[in-house]
Design an enzyme around this catalytic site. Structure first.
Site, mmCIF file in Angstrom:
data_model
loop_
_atom_site.group_PDB
_atom_site.id
_atom_site.type_symbol
_atom_site.label_atom_id
_atom_site.label_comp_id
_atom_site.label_asym_id
_atom_site.label_seq_id
_atom_site.Cartn_x
_atom_site.Cartn_y
_atom_site.Cartn_z
ATOM 1 N N SER A 41 18.804 37.024 44.278
ATOM 2 C CA SER A 41 20.103 35.996 44.764
ATOM 3 C C SER A 41 20.301 36.783 46.077
ATOM 4 O O SER A 41 21.163 37.205 46.911
ATOM 5 C CB SER A 41 21.748 35.574 44.530
ATOM 6 O OG SER A 41 22.696 37.033 44.393
ATOM 7 N N HIS A 151 21.692 34.760 37.512
ATOM 8 C CA HIS A 151 21.113 36.226 36.968
ATOM 9 C C HIS A 151 21.346 36.189 35.329
ATOM 10 O O HIS A 151 21.455 36.882 34.743
ATOM 11 C CB HIS A 151 22.665 37.486 37.100
ATOM 12 C CG HIS A 151 22.544 37.399 38.789
ATOM 13 N ND1 HIS A 151 22.838 38.612 39.782
ATOM 14 C CD2 HIS A 151 21.361 37.605 39.337
ATOM 15 C CE1 HIS A 151 22.549 38.770 40.084
ATOM 16 N NE2 HIS A 151 20.716 38.061 40.641
ATOM 17 N N GLU A 160 28.902 36.963 39.399
ATOM 18 C CA GLU A 160 29.608 38.141 38.191
ATOM 19 C C GLU A 160 31.726 37.705 38.397
ATOM 20 O O GLU A 160 31.627 37.745 38.848
ATOM 21 C CB GLU A 160 28.781 39.160 39.937
ATOM 22 C CG GLU A 160 27.371 39.584 39.521
ATOM 23 C CD GLU A 160 27.389 39.552 40.905
ATOM 24 O OE1 GLU A 160 28.752 40.828 41.284
ATOM 25 O OE2 GLU A 160 26.713 39.736 41.686
ATOM 26 N N GLU A 202 22.731 42.067 34.850
ATOM 27 C CA GLU A 202 22.862 43.881 35.455
ATOM 28 C C GLU A 202 23.888 43.725 34.226
ATOM 29 O O GLU A 202 25.023 44.684 34.381
ATOM 30 C CB GLU A 202 23.762 43.267 36.739
ATOM 31 C CG GLU A 202 23.356 42.685 37.827
ATOM 32 C CD GLU A 202 24.311 42.606 39.312
ATOM 33 O OE1 GLU A 202 25.102 42.539 38.646
ATOM 34 O OE2 GLU A 202 23.360 42.341 40.297
ATOM 35 N N ASP A 237 32.371 37.757 41.779
ATOM 36 C CA ASP A 237 31.310 37.328 43.074
ATOM 37 C C ASP A 237 30.447 36.223 42.871
ATOM 38 O O ASP A 237 29.983 35.591 42.484
ATOM 39 C CB ASP A 237 30.230 38.309 42.700
ATOM 40 C CG ASP A 237 28.833 38.572 44.049
ATOM 41 O OD1 ASP A 237 29.381 37.451 44.757
ATOM 42 O OD2 ASP A 237 27.433 38.629 44.272
ATOM 43 N N GLU A 268 34.178 37.696 46.229
ATOM 44 C CA GLU A 268 32.672 38.017 47.205
ATOM 45 C C GLU A 268 31.994 37.058 47.697
ATOM 46 O O GLU A 268 31.985 36.316 46.547
ATOM 47 C CB GLU A 268 31.541 39.078 46.942
ATOM 48 C CG GLU A 268 30.740 39.032 47.364
ATOM 49 C CD GLU A 268 29.684 40.103 46.031
ATOM 50 O OE1 GLU A 268 29.897 41.180 45.978
ATOM 51 O OE2 GLU A 268 28.416 40.517 46.097
ATOM 52 N N ASP A 295 28.656 39.384 51.596
ATOM 53 C CA ASP A 295 27.820 40.157 51.402
ATOM 54 C C ASP A 295 26.174 39.013 52.001
ATOM 55 O O ASP A 295 25.868 39.674 53.013
ATOM 56 C CB ASP A 295 27.345 39.832 49.334
ATOM 57 C CG ASP A 295 25.733 40.309 49.147
ATOM 58 O OD1 ASP A 295 24.957 40.682 49.610
ATOM 59 O OD2 ASP A 295 25.363 39.814 47.695
ATOM 60 N N LYS A 320 24.429 47.098 51.130
ATOM 61 C CA LYS A 320 23.876 46.854 50.386
ATOM 62 C C LYS A 320 22.241 47.966 51.298
ATOM 63 O O LYS A 320 21.611 47.025 52.341
ATOM 64 C CB LYS A 320 22.624 46.211 49.837
ATOM 65 C CG LYS A 320 23.713 45.344 48.585
ATOM 66 C CD LYS A 320 23.851 44.188 48.805
ATOM 67 C CE LYS A 320 23.621 43.110 47.050
ATOM 68 N NZ LYS A 320 24.159 41.224 46.825
ATOM 69 N N HIS A 348 24.456 47.991 44.205
ATOM 70 C CA HIS A 348 23.256 47.933 43.716
ATOM 71 C C HIS A 348 22.253 46.581 43.907
ATOM 72 O O HIS A 348 23.209 45.465 44.364
ATOM 73 C CB HIS A 348 23.172 48.462 42.487
ATOM 74 C CG HIS A 348 23.706 47.124 41.243
ATOM 75 N ND1 HIS A 348 23.998 46.730 40.413
ATOM 76 C CD2 HIS A 348 24.651 45.906 41.885
ATOM 77 C CE1 HIS A 348 24.660 45.914 39.133
ATOM 78 N NE2 HIS A 348 25.076 45.423 40.678
ATOM 79 N N LYS A 371 29.951 48.461 44.036
ATOM 80 C CA LYS A 371 29.223 47.400 42.671
ATOM 81 C C LYS A 371 27.800 47.548 41.597
ATOM 82 O O LYS A 371 26.839 48.449 42.177
ATOM 83 C CB LYS A 371 29.364 46.280 43.258
ATOM 84 C CG LYS A 371 29.361 45.152 42.865
ATOM 85 C CD LYS A 371 29.880 43.835 43.436
ATOM 86 C CE LYS A 371 28.132 42.797 44.113
ATOM 87 N NZ LYS A 371 27.594 42.326 44.144
HETATM 88 P P1 PGA Z 1 21.280 40.560 44.119
HETATM 89 O O1 PGA Z 1 22.569 39.912 43.427
HETATM 90 O O2 PGA Z 1 21.025 41.694 43.830
HETATM 91 O O3 PGA Z 1 19.824 39.173 43.237
HETATM 92 O O4 PGA Z 1 20.819 39.488 45.488
HETATM 93 C C1 PGA Z 1 23.626 40.956 43.974
HETATM 94 C C2 PGA Z 1 25.010 40.283 45.005
HETATM 95 O O5 PGA Z 1 24.346 39.259 44.830
HETATM 96 O O6 PGA Z 1 26.091 41.084 44.508
HETATM 97 ZN ZN ZN Z 2 26.916 39.395 46.225
#
Ligand code: PGA
Ligand code: ZN
Length: 395
Positions: A41, A151, A160, A202, A237, A268, A295, A320, A348, A371
């Site tokens: 995502s 996911h 999430e 995840e 999230d 998030e 994010d 990230k 991550h 996270k």
């Molecule tokens: P992604 O998702 O690693 O698939 O982008 C993680 C997130 O959105 O926090």
């Molecule tokens: Zn995110």
């Protein structure tokens, strides 16, 4: 730090997709490797990750030869050199994944050459004072125990469902996280059958639910049963950019309900990645008690962070490294967040490798959170175990 060679090879990530691992050798014989995760995502404004095949070629044929016999004073000098070699804003020529692999491998080699732990070198490079941590001297764990959205193959719109232990040590946080995760697995199996324990990307459970709220309902009951109510907070999230037919008004109403009913402390990406205004309205209303984090909204990019700050969109940021593509720029993003008084949550990606760099990074910069998925599957466990190692041994 004189470089002898930098090479790369393709390796698999946790979804069985190709990514890259880079190996650097210094003139003094020190050798280090680093691999790069991949999101699903992803935010539209992330630096450009090229296909692994191109990245391996770019490292072996372009970056490697250019670095041979070069000496760099520090990490910033190496990262500046790599950025110049690429020459684009988005790192689309060489690939942000190529540059990050080289950048992290160099950082790791430097730590080895200096004989200091990686997190300590990160702390030294960050220039961030440890007093900006808050009360807890370690990052809190943001543990993703229920997977939805892109996911998982279930009916949850939100990506999430996070539990965030509130403990004095990492060890105790892990214990609380594991107990909650197991308890949730049992509760889901009982309520929905054994298939409910199948895992998403995840490592969180990924069954169908009655609605987007039910996971928190079950989580609250599990916490109560395990007498952990005081030791665990809840967050989420939404990854709202990827919610089909997302409607900000309806989403906003759902968040209000979730905050009131389940006491969420963290949300998030509650809205789409260009909807700075809806973020701001939510932040204005709930920002005193809830962390509203961006994010995809900001993608570890200082320019987008400036805009979010100007509009009052968030009070927390997801960091990230592979969204921006070098160690130095990731540190810049953390520094900017601290300047704005935001909480910093290092993260991550959903497609991970066993590289535990983000654990060192989170600890090193004194992040408020890390996270790191559920306590399941090797690529997630690598981060848990690295944090435990840092806490136990300091190195
Ligand atoms: P992604 O998702 O690693 O698939 O982008 C993680 C997130 O959105 O926090
Ligand atoms: Zn995110």
């Amino acid at each position: 730090m004189k470089i002898k060679s930098l090479t790369a090879r393709p390796i698999l990530d946790s979804r069985g997709q190709w990514t890259v691992e880079a190996t650097i050798t210094l003139k003094n014989g020190v050798r280090a490797t680093a691999s790069v995760p991949q999101g699903k995502s992803t935010g539209a404004s992330e630096a450009v990750a090229l296909p692994a095949i191109a990245v391996v070629r770019n490292i072996n044929n372009i970056i490697g030869p250019k670095l041979r016999n070069k000496e760099f004073e520090d990490q910033a000098a190496l990262d500046a050199f790599l950025n110049e070699l690429d020459g684009t804003f988005t790192k689309k020529k060489l690939g942000a994944n190529a540059i990050l692999a080289a950048s992290v491998a160099f950082l790791r080699a430097t730590a080895l050459a200096k004989d200091i732990p990686l997190w300590r070198l990160i702390r030294a490079n960050s220039g961030i004072t440890v007093s900006s941590y808050g009360a807890l001297a370690h990052p809190r764990l943001f543990i993703n125990v229920v997977n939805g959205g892109l996911h998982a193959g279930n009916n949850l719109d939100f990506q999430e469902y996070l539990i965030i232990p509130k403990c004095r040590t990492i060890k105790e946080s892990v214990e609380v996280g594991v107990a909650m995760y197991r308890g949730l697995g049992e509760a889901l199996a009982q309520a929905k059958g054994r298939g409910a324990k199948n895992l998403g990307d995840e490592g969180g459970y990924a069954p169908n639910f009655k609605d987007n709220l039910e996971p928190f309902h079950i989580l609250r009951a599990v916490a109560k049963k395990l007498k952990l109510t005081k030791k665990v907070d809840f967050g989420m999230d939404a990854a709202a950019t990827d919610i089909k037919k997302a409607d900000s008004k309806r989403l906003r109403a759902t968040y209000e309900k979730l905050i009131k009913q389940y006491g969420l402390i963290y949300i998030e990406d509650p809205f789409g990645e260009e909807d700075f205004l809806s973020f701001a309205a939510l932040n204005m209303h709930f920002g005193k008690k809830v962390r509203i984090a961006g994010d995809d909204l900001m993608t570890t990019n200082v320019r987008r962070m400036e805009r979010a700050h100007a509009e009052g969109s968030v009070n927390a940021v997801i960091i990230k490294p592979n969204q921006i593509g070098s160690v130095t720029e990731t540190l810049d993003a953390v520094r900017t967040a601290r300047k704005y008084g935001w909480a910093v949550i290092v993260s991550h990606r959903s497609g991970e490798t066993n590289d535990s760099f983000v654990a060192d990074f989170a600890y090193g910069v004194g992040a408020d959170g890390l996270k790191l998925g559920a306590p399941a599957r090797g690529e997630r466990i690598a981060k848990y175990n690295r944090l435990l190692e840092i806490e136990q041994n300091g190195k």
